[in-house]
Scaffold this motif. Structure first.
Motif, PDB file in Angstrom:
ATOM      1  N   VAL A  76       0.860  -1.183   0.000  1.00 61.24           N
ATOM      2  CA  VAL A  76       0.000   0.000   0.000  1.00 61.24           C
ATOM      3  C   VAL A  76       0.894   1.230   0.000  1.00 61.24           C
ATOM      4  O   VAL A  76       1.779   1.366   0.855  1.00 61.24           O
ATOM      5  CB  VAL A  76      -0.943   0.001   1.217  1.00 61.24           C
ATOM      6  CG1 VAL A  76      -1.680   1.326   1.335  1.00 61.24           C
ATOM      7  CG2 VAL A  76      -1.935  -1.153   1.104  1.00 61.24           C
ATOM      8  N   VAL A  77       0.655   2.101  -0.961  1.00 65.11           N
ATOM      9  CA  VAL A  77       1.404   3.342  -1.070  1.00 65.11           C
ATOM     10  C   VAL A  77       0.804   4.394  -0.132  1.00 65.11           C
ATOM     11  O   VAL A  77       1.513   5.128   0.542  1.00 65.11           O
ATOM     12  CB  VAL A  77       1.391   3.855  -2.529  1.00 65.11           C
ATOM     13  CG1 VAL A  77       2.096   5.197  -2.662  1.00 65.11           C
ATOM     14  CG2 VAL A  77       1.995   2.811  -3.463  1.00 65.11           C
ATOM     15  N   LYS A  78      -0.538   4.412  -0.084  1.00 66.75           N
ATOM     16  CA  LYS A  78      -1.263   5.386   0.734  1.00 66.75           C
ATOM     17  C   LYS A  78      -2.542   4.736   1.232  1.00 66.75           C
ATOM     18  O   LYS A  78      -3.215   4.035   0.474  1.00 66.75           O
ATOM     19  CB  LYS A  78      -1.598   6.612  -0.115  1.00 66.75           C
ATOM     20  CG  LYS A  78      -2.429   7.654   0.584  1.00 66.75           C
ATOM     21  CD  LYS A  78      -2.831   8.762  -0.377  1.00 66.75           C
ATOM     22  CE  LYS A  78      -3.805   9.688   0.324  1.00 66.75           C
ATOM     23  NZ  LYS A  78      -4.651  10.379  -0.636  1.00 66.75           N
ATOM     24  N   GLY A  79      -2.895   4.960   2.490  1.00 67.19           N
ATOM     25  CA  GLY A  79      -4.127   4.412   3.044  1.00 67.19           C
ATOM     26  C   GLY A  79      -3.910   3.086   3.739  1.00 67.19           C
ATOM     27  O   GLY A  79      -2.795   2.763   4.162  1.00 67.19           O
ATOM     28  N   ARG A  80      -5.010   2.269   3.816  1.00 68.15           N
ATOM     29  CA  ARG A  80      -4.965   0.991   4.539  1.00 68.15           C
ATOM     30  C   ARG A  80      -5.877  -0.011   3.872  1.00 68.15           C
ATOM     31  O   ARG A  80      -6.981   0.328   3.447  1.00 68.15           O
ATOM     32  CB  ARG A  80      -5.485   1.158   5.975  1.00 68.15           C
ATOM     33  CG  ARG A  80      -4.551   1.738   6.955  1.00 68.15           C
ATOM     34  CD  ARG A  80      -5.101   1.750   8.389  1.00 68.15           C
ATOM     35  NE  ARG A  80      -6.496   2.137   8.507  1.00 68.15           N
ATOM     36  CZ  ARG A  80      -7.429   1.439   9.152  1.00 68.15           C
ATOM     37  NH1 ARG A  80      -7.153   0.300   9.743  1.00 68.15           N
ATOM     38  NH2 ARG A  80      -8.664   1.889   9.228  1.00 68.15           N
ATOM     39  N   ILE A  81      -5.428  -1.274   3.857  1.00 67.50           N
ATOM     40  CA  ILE A  81      -6.263  -2.383   3.387  1.00 67.50           C
ATOM     41  C   ILE A  81      -6.123  -3.560   4.336  1.00 67.50           C
ATOM     42  O   ILE A  81      -5.155  -3.661   5.090  1.00 67.50           O
ATOM     43  CB  ILE A  81      -5.911  -2.858   1.956  1.00 67.50           C
ATOM     44  CG1 ILE A  81      -4.508  -3.492   1.903  1.00 67.50           C
ATOM     45  CG2 ILE A  81      -6.070  -1.729   0.948  1.00 67.50           C
ATOM     46  CD1 ILE A  81      -4.181  -4.187   0.585  1.00 67.50           C
ATOM     47  N   LEU A  82      -7.099  -4.457   4.263  1.00 67.11           N
ATOM     48  CA  LEU A  82      -6.959  -5.794   4.819  1.00 67.11           C
ATOM     49  C   LEU A  82      -6.669  -6.673   3.618  1.00 67.11           C
ATOM     50  O   LEU A  82      -7.520  -6.824   2.731  1.00 67.11           O
ATOM     51  CB  LEU A  82      -8.224  -6.254   5.535  1.00 67.11           C
ATOM     52  CG  LEU A  82      -8.102  -7.647   6.154  1.00 67.11           C
ATOM     53  CD1 LEU A  82      -7.180  -7.598   7.379  1.00 67.11           C
ATOM     54  CD2 LEU A  82      -9.452  -8.204   6.520  1.00 67.11           C
ATOM     55  N   ASP A  83      -5.458  -7.215   3.540  1.00 66.17           N
ATOM     56  CA  ASP A  83      -5.061  -8.045   2.413  1.00 66.17           C
ATOM     57  C   ASP A  83      -5.292  -9.501   2.778  1.00 66.17           C
ATOM     58  O   ASP A  83      -4.939  -9.935   3.883  1.00 66.17           O
ATOM     59  CB  ASP A  83      -3.593  -7.788   2.073  1.00 66.17           C
ATOM     60  CG  ASP A  83      -3.278  -8.048   0.618  1.00 66.17           C
ATOM     61  OD1 ASP A  83      -4.206  -8.091  -0.200  1.00 66.17           O
ATOM     62  OD2 ASP A  83      -2.086  -8.201   0.297  1.00 66.17           O
ATOM     63  N   VAL A  84      -5.874 -10.260   1.846  1.00 66.37           N
ATOM     64  CA  VAL A  84      -6.322 -11.623   2.133  1.00 66.37           C
ATOM     65  C   VAL A  84      -5.773 -12.595   1.088  1.00 66.37           C
ATOM     66  O   VAL A  84      -5.865 -12.336  -0.116  1.00 66.37           O
ATOM     67  CB  VAL A  84      -7.868 -11.691   2.141  1.00 66.37           C
ATOM     68  CG1 VAL A  84      -8.351 -13.120   2.343  1.00 66.37           C
ATOM     69  CG2 VAL A  84      -8.442 -10.764   3.210  1.00 66.37           C
ATOM     70  N   ALA A  85      -5.221 -13.709   1.572  1.00 66.00           N
ATOM     71  CA  ALA A  85      -4.746 -14.794   0.711  1.00 66.00           C
ATOM     72  C   ALA A  85      -5.428 -16.087   1.160  1.00 66.00           C
ATOM     73  O   ALA A  85      -5.542 -16.347   2.358  1.00 66.00           O
ATOM     74  CB  ALA A  85      -3.237 -14.933   0.818  1.00 66.00           C
ATOM     75  N   VAL A  86      -5.862 -16.881   0.185  1.00 71.82           N
ATOM     76  CA  VAL A  86      -6.504 -18.166   0.459  1.00 71.82           C
ATOM     77  C   VAL A  86      -5.767 -19.244  -0.331  1.00 71.82           C
ATOM     78  O   VAL A  86      -5.651 -19.164  -1.556  1.00 71.82           O
ATOM     79  CB  VAL A  86      -7.994 -18.164   0.055  1.00 71.82           C
ATOM     80  CG1 VAL A  86      -8.637 -19.516   0.392  1.00 71.82           C
ATOM     81  CG2 VAL A  86      -8.745 -17.022   0.710  1.00 71.82           C
ATOM     82  N   ASP A  87      -5.285 -20.256   0.362  1.00 67.87           N
ATOM     83  CA  ASP A  87      -4.559 -21.347  -0.271  1.00 67.87           C
ATOM     84  C   ASP A  87      -5.539 -22.260  -1.002  1.00 67.87           C
ATOM     85  O   ASP A  87      -6.419 -22.863  -0.387  1.00 67.87           O
ATOM     86  CB  ASP A  87      -3.798 -22.142   0.801  1.00 67.87           C
ATOM     87  CG  ASP A  87      -2.863 -23.190   0.226  1.00 67.87           C
ATOM     88  OD1 ASP A  87      -2.914 -23.463  -0.993  1.00 67.87           O
ATOM     89  OD2 ASP A  87      -2.067 -23.734   1.008  1.00 67.87           O
ATOM     90  N   VAL A  88      -5.388 -22.355  -2.333  1.00 71.70           N
ATOM     91  CA  VAL A  88      -6.239 -23.255  -3.115  1.00 71.70           C
ATOM     92  C   VAL A  88      -5.395 -24.251  -3.913  1.00 71.70           C
ATOM     93  O   VAL A  88      -5.832 -24.771  -4.938  1.00 71.70           O
ATOM     94  CB  VAL A  88      -7.232 -22.485  -4.028  1.00 71.70           C
ATOM     95  CG1 VAL A  88      -8.266 -21.764  -3.185  1.00 71.70           C
ATOM     96  CG2 VAL A  88      -6.531 -21.517  -4.970  1.00 71.70           C
ATOM     97  N   ARG A  89      -4.196 -24.537  -3.400  1.00 72.86           N
ATOM     98  CA  ARG A  89      -3.355 -25.563  -4.014  1.00 72.86           C
ATOM     99  C   ARG A  89      -3.908 -26.920  -3.568  1.00 72.86           C
ATOM    100  O   ARG A  89      -3.941 -27.220  -2.373  1.00 72.86           O
ATOM    101  CB  ARG A  89      -1.901 -25.385  -3.570  1.00 72.86           C
ATOM    102  CG  ARG A  89      -1.316 -24.026  -3.972  1.00 72.86           C
ATOM    103  CD  ARG A  89       0.027 -23.776  -3.358  1.00 72.86           C
ATOM    104  NE  ARG A  89      -0.100 -23.676  -1.901  1.00 72.86           N
ATOM    105  CZ  ARG A  89       0.901 -23.412  -1.077  1.00 72.86           C
ATOM    106  NH1 ARG A  89       2.123 -23.221  -1.561  1.00 72.86           N
ATOM    107  NH2 ARG A  89       0.706 -23.342   0.230  1.00 72.86           N
ATOM    108  N   LYS A  90      -4.325 -27.713  -4.510  1.00 70.47           N
ATOM    109  CA  LYS A  90      -5.068 -28.948  -4.235  1.00 70.47           C
ATOM    110  C   LYS A  90      -4.403 -29.886  -3.228  1.00 70.47           C
ATOM    111  O   LYS A  90      -5.075 -30.481  -2.413  1.00 70.47           O
ATOM    112  CB  LYS A  90      -5.341 -29.712  -5.534  1.00 70.47           C
ATOM    113  CG  LYS A  90      -6.312 -29.005  -6.438  1.00 70.47           C
ATOM    114  CD  LYS A  90      -7.713 -29.042  -5.877  1.00 70.47           C
ATOM    115  CE  LYS A  90      -8.677 -28.411  -6.868  1.00 70.47           C
ATOM    116  NZ  LYS A  90      -9.962 -28.116  -6.307  1.00 70.47           N
ATOM    117  N   ASN A  91      -3.103 -30.055  -3.268  1.00 67.95           N
ATOM    118  CA  ASN A  91      -2.425 -31.008  -2.382  1.00 67.95           C
ATOM    119  C   ASN A  91      -1.789 -30.345  -1.172  1.00 67.95           C
ATOM    120  O   ASN A  91      -0.983 -30.967  -0.478  1.00 67.95           O
ATOM    121  CB  ASN A  91      -1.379 -31.811  -3.168  1.00 67.95           C
ATOM    122  CG  ASN A  91      -2.025 -32.650  -4.248  1.00 67.95           C
ATOM    123  OD1 ASN A  91      -3.087 -33.231  -4.031  1.00 67.95           O
ATOM    124  ND2 ASN A  91      -1.415 -32.696  -5.409  1.00 67.95           N
ATOM    125  N   SER A  92      -2.159 -29.114  -0.894  1.00 67.20           N
ATOM    126  CA  SER A  92      -1.557 -28.384   0.218  1.00 67.20           C
ATOM    127  C   SER A  92      -2.190 -28.783   1.548  1.00 67.20           C
ATOM    128  O   SER A  92      -3.400 -29.005   1.635  1.00 67.20           O
ATOM    129  CB  SER A  92      -1.749 -26.884  -0.002  1.00 67.20           C
ATOM    130  OG  SER A  92      -1.337 -26.164   1.127  1.00 67.20           O
TER     131      SER A  92
END
Length: 179
Positions: A76-92
């Protein structure tokens, strides 16, 4: 640079060192050699994107499929976020697991989202600018995603329901069990 792997293998939070004085501040945003040593990522970023959004916007959850899969480095250059990652690797071992972190222009944290992950973010301040690098080119026909409010994923986007702003495209995404 401090690099911390999340409980999702290959997904890292990066915290660059910030140098400041009466003139302002400086930080090294990216150093390919150090980045590779600390994350194991040896690819090249070939695409840079930037978005500006208002409070309440949710972008995602998106990914590129198959040969067009992308690793993303988000900041983020300016401001705020909630950044979200979801693992969708089948064998993970962490398939279907969610990781989120607040990124802001003040904390300067970055999130490395590897290939095989859904990615999205909610905007927590007006006029937020998000910049991210990708290691593969965008292909519209390879785009896929999951609805932001999927009950199986149960993501708290930190935005009241009546304040959420979505694109028409994101409203048409599928549920996780159909993904």
């Amino acid at each position: 640079m401090k690099v911390t792997e999340t409980y999702l293998k290959g997904c890292f939070v990066l915290e660059p060192q910030v140098f400041g004085d009466e003139r302002g501040s400086f930080l090294l945003e990216f150093n390919k050699k150090e980045f590779a040593e600390k994350t194991g990522f040896k690819g090249d970023f070939v695409l840079g994107n930037q978005s500006t959004s208002q409070y309440g916007v949710i972008r995602g959850l998106h990914l590129q499929k198959g040969e067009f899969a992308q690793t993303k480095l988000v900041r983020v250059v300016k401001g705020r976020i909630l950044d979200v990652a979801v693992d969708v690797r089948k064998n993970s071992e962490t398939y279907g697991k969610v990781f989120s972190v607040e990124l802001s222009g003040e904390n300067n944290k970055q999130l490395l989202v590897p290939r095989g992950f859904l990615h999205g973010f909610s905007v927590l301040e007006d006029d937020t600018i998000v910049s991210y690098k990708c290691d593969n080119y965008y292909e519209p026909d390879a785009e896929d995603g999951v609805l932001y409010n999927d009950k199986d994923l149960n993501i708290d986007w930190k935005i009241p329901f009546n304040k959420i702003i979505l694109s028409e495209k994101d409203l048409k995404l599928k549920f996780f069990y159909d993904f």
